[in-house]
Design a protein around this motif. Structure first.
Motif, PDB file in Angstrom:
ATOM      1  N   PHE A 160      46.386  45.953  33.099  1.00  0.00           N
ATOM      2  CA  PHE A 160      45.651  45.031  32.240  1.00  0.00           C
ATOM      3  C   PHE A 160      44.191  44.982  32.676  1.00  0.00           C
ATOM      4  N   GLY A 161      43.352  44.507  31.765  1.00  0.00           N
ATOM      5  CA  GLY A 161      41.964  44.214  32.100  1.00  0.00           C
ATOM      6  C   GLY A 161      41.808  42.725  32.333  1.00  0.00           C
ATOM      7  N   GLY A 162      41.050  42.362  33.342  1.00  0.00           N
ATOM      8  CA  GLY A 162      40.840  40.944  33.618  1.00  0.00           C
ATOM      9  C   GLY A 162      39.842  40.288  32.701  1.00  0.00           C
ATOM     10  N   ASP A 163      39.121  41.112  31.934  1.00  0.00           N
ATOM     11  CA  ASP A 163      38.095  40.600  31.027  1.00  0.00           C
ATOM     12  C   ASP A 163      38.398  41.057  29.602  1.00  0.00           C
ATOM     13  N   ASP A 164      39.672  40.944  29.235  1.00  0.00           N
ATOM     14  CA  ASP A 164      40.165  41.437  27.949  1.00  0.00           C
ATOM     15  C   ASP A 164      40.009  40.354  26.879  1.00  0.00           C
ATOM     16  N   ALA A 165      39.245  40.651  25.843  1.00  0.00           N
ATOM     17  CA  ALA A 165      38.998  39.667  24.786  1.00  0.00           C
ATOM     18  C   ALA A 165      40.240  39.405  23.942  1.00  0.00           C
ATOM     19  N   TYR A 166      41.233  40.299  24.014  1.00  0.00           N
ATOM     20  CA  TYR A 166      42.435  40.165  23.197  1.00  0.00           C
ATOM     21  C   TYR A 166      43.630  39.603  23.982  1.00  0.00           C
ATOM     22  N   ALA A 173      48.195  36.627  34.031  1.00  0.00           N
ATOM     23  CA  ALA A 173      48.729  35.972  35.226  1.00  0.00           C
ATOM     24  C   ALA A 173      50.226  35.691  35.084  1.00  0.00           C
ATOM     25  N   LYS A 174      50.679  35.420  33.867  1.00  0.00           N
ATOM     26  CA  LYS A 174      52.119  35.220  33.636  1.00  0.00           C
ATOM     27  C   LYS A 174      52.894  36.485  34.009  1.00  0.00           C
ATOM     28  N   VAL A 175      52.342  37.623  33.621  1.00  0.00           N
ATOM     29  CA  VAL A 175      52.998  38.890  33.950  1.00  0.00           C
ATOM     30  C   VAL A 175      52.966  39.116  35.464  1.00  0.00           C
ATOM     31  N   GLU A 176      51.838  38.824  36.086  1.00  0.00           N
ATOM     32  CA  GLU A 176      51.731  38.975  37.540  1.00  0.00           C
ATOM     33  C   GLU A 176      52.814  38.172  38.248  1.00  0.00           C
ATOM     34  N   ARG A 177      52.995  36.923  37.852  1.00  0.00           N
ATOM     35  CA  ARG A 177      53.997  36.073  38.493  1.00  0.00           C
ATOM     36  C   ARG A 177      55.412  36.583  38.234  1.00  0.00           C
ATOM     37  N   ALA A 178      55.663  37.059  37.021  1.00  0.00           N
ATOM     38  CA  ALA A 178      57.007  37.531  36.669  1.00  0.00           C
ATOM     39  C   ALA A 178      57.380  38.808  37.410  1.00  0.00           C
ATOM     40  N   VAL A 179      56.404  39.637  37.689  1.00  0.00           N
ATOM     41  CA  VAL A 179      56.648  40.934  38.321  1.00  0.00           C
ATOM     42  C   VAL A 179      56.706  40.822  39.846  1.00  0.00           C
ATOM     43  N   GLU A 180      56.123  39.770  40.372  1.00  0.00           N
ATOM     44  CA  GLU A 180      55.905  39.641  41.814  1.00  0.00           C
ATOM     45  C   GLU A 180      57.164  39.853  42.650  1.00  0.00           C
ATOM     46  N   GLN A 181      58.293  39.357  42.205  1.00  0.00           N
ATOM     47  CA  GLN A 181      59.527  39.437  42.985  1.00  0.00           C
ATOM     48  C   GLN A 181      60.415  40.613  42.589  1.00  0.00           C
ATOM     49  N   ARG A 182      59.906  41.524  41.813  1.00  0.00           N
ATOM     50  CA  ARG A 182      60.700  42.665  41.348  1.00  0.00           C
ATOM     51  C   ARG A 182      60.210  43.930  42.051  1.00  0.00           C
ATOM     52  N   ASP A 183      61.056  44.467  42.909  1.00  0.00           N
ATOM     53  CA  ASP A 183      60.638  45.587  43.753  1.00  0.00           C
ATOM     54  C   ASP A 183      60.329  46.848  42.968  1.00  0.00           C
ATOM     55  N   GLN A 190      42.458  45.420  36.398  1.00  0.00           N
ATOM     56  CA  GLN A 190      41.059  45.776  36.621  1.00  0.00           C
ATOM     57  C   GLN A 190      40.234  44.580  36.149  1.00  0.00           C
ATOM     58  N   GLU A 191      39.787  43.773  37.088  1.00  0.00           N
ATOM     59  CA  GLU A 191      39.163  42.506  36.719  1.00  0.00           C
ATOM     60  C   GLU A 191      37.900  42.697  35.890  1.00  0.00           C
ATOM     61  N   ASP A 192      37.238  43.826  36.043  1.00  0.00           N
ATOM     62  CA  ASP A 192      36.027  44.105  35.252  1.00  0.00           C
ATOM     63  C   ASP A 192      36.341  44.849  33.962  1.00  0.00           C
ATOM     64  N   GLY A 193      37.624  45.041  33.671  1.00  0.00           N
ATOM     65  CA  GLY A 193      38.017  45.824  32.505  1.00  0.00           C
ATOM     66  C   GLY A 193      38.257  44.970  31.275  1.00  0.00           C
ATOM     67  N   GLY A 194      37.725  45.415  30.157  1.00  0.00           N
ATOM     68  CA  GLY A 194      38.003  44.790  28.871  1.00  0.00           C
ATOM     69  C   GLY A 194      39.192  45.456  28.207  1.00  0.00           C
ATOM     70  N   HIS A 195      39.412  45.140  26.943  1.00  0.00           N
ATOM     71  CA  HIS A 195      40.543  45.734  26.243  1.00  0.00           C
ATOM     72  C   HIS A 195      40.279  47.216  25.989  1.00  0.00           C
ATOM     73  N   ALA A 196      41.341  48.007  26.105  1.00  0.00           N
ATOM     74  CA  ALA A 196      41.281  49.445  25.825  1.00  0.00           C
ATOM     75  C   ALA A 196      40.249  50.164  26.687  1.00  0.00           C
ATOM     76  N   PHE A 197      40.078  49.695  27.921  1.00  0.00           N
ATOM     77  CA  PHE A 197      39.046  50.268  28.795  1.00  0.00           C
ATOM     78  C   PHE A 197      39.274  51.741  29.102  1.00  0.00           C
ATOM     79  N   HIS A 198      40.505  52.227  28.918  1.00  0.00           N
ATOM     80  CA  HIS A 198      40.789  53.632  29.224  1.00  0.00           C
ATOM     81  C   HIS A 198      40.451  54.578  28.069  1.00  0.00           C
ATOM     82  N   ASN A 199      40.188  54.056  26.900  1.00  0.00           N
ATOM     83  CA  ASN A 199      40.023  54.901  25.713  1.00  0.00           C
ATOM     84  C   ASN A 199      38.652  55.575  25.689  1.00  0.00           C
ATOM     85  N   ARG A 200      38.608  56.793  26.215  1.00  0.00           N
ATOM     86  CA  ARG A 200      37.331  57.491  26.326  1.00  0.00           C
ATOM     87  C   ARG A 200      36.832  58.053  24.997  1.00  0.00           C
TER      88      ARG A 200
END
Length: 228
Positions: A160-166, A173-183, A190-200
């Motif tokens: 995810f991007g931390g600066d995602d307008a969508y 953060a909900k996903v982070e908490r849900a995944v935390e205990q799953r090995d 990427q806190e500086d990433g917006g939406h679709a930041f990988h789309n070159r």
């Protein structure tokens, strides 16, 4: 080199574009712009890593083989296509495409990778079918469907991007908490990433540094979970 296979379902058939000839399979699920130049570029990257890549035409029920350029003018049409998408039948279509990929000569094991619209779809495919690996990039539907996590047994990587307008940061953060205990699951923001930041192929979205960091993580994850 690319070729087209057909995926036959109960009420029709649609195209599955395939790159590569031998290796683990990756079902590549499109964003809202269709199976166009960005998906082609990602497929080529994955083939270079030793994978066979298959990208189904997920909008075939609306307009077969529709694709468009990646700019602001095309965004409303892409959003319209996504809004018309039948998610129940769409997941079934994607699972059928996964089956075709797995049966291709020289493939066998297969994972699923999706971006944006496809990031949500990849998540749902992994919850409804046997996959060997799941990578989901900024799927906006994921935070509201965390009840599906228990159905996913495959090694999973979320981006995810931390600066995602969508996708609000609190939803990530909900996903982070849900995944935390799953090995078998991991999440990278990427806190500086917006939406679709990988789309070159989309200057309005592309951010080279977050994209490079995320893709390095993806390459390492795929090598570990789907060794070629």
């Amino acid at each position: 080199m690319t070729r087209t296979e057909k995926v036959v379902v109960a009420d029709g058939e649609f195209d599955l574009r395939v790159w590569g000839t031998r290796g683990p399979g990756i079902l590549l699920l499109q964003e809202i712009f269709g199976v166009g130049e960005y998906m082609e570029a990602v497929a080529e990257d994955l083939v270079a890593l030793g994978f066979v890549v298959a990208a189904p035409d997920m909008f075939w029920r609306i307009e077969p083989n529709w694709t468009t350029v990646h700019n602001e003018e095309a965004l409303p049409k892409g959003m319209s296509m996504a809004s018309q998408f039948d998610w129940e039948r769409g997941v079934e279509d994607a699972v059928a495409a996964l089956g075709v990929l797995k049966r291709l000569p020289g493939v066998g094991r297969a994972g699923v990778l999706g971006f944006c619209f496809g990031g949500t779809l990849a998540y749902l495919v992994a919850a409804n079918a046997q996959v060997d690996s799941l990578v989901s990039y900024y799927g906006s539907g994921v935070p509201d469907m965390l009840d599906k996590l228990d159905a996913i047994q495959a090694p999973t990587q979320f981006h995810f991007g931390g600066d995602d307008a969508y996708i609000p940061r609190e939803d990530v953060a909900k996903v982070e908490r849900a995944v935390e205990q799953r090995d078998h699951m991991e999440i990278h923001v990427q806190e500086d990433g917006g939406h679709a930041f990988h789309n070159r192929k989309a200057p309005m979205f592309y951010q080279p540094e977050p994209a490079a960091r995320a893709w390095r993580l993806t390459e390492e994850f795929l090598r570990r979970t789907l060794p070629a």
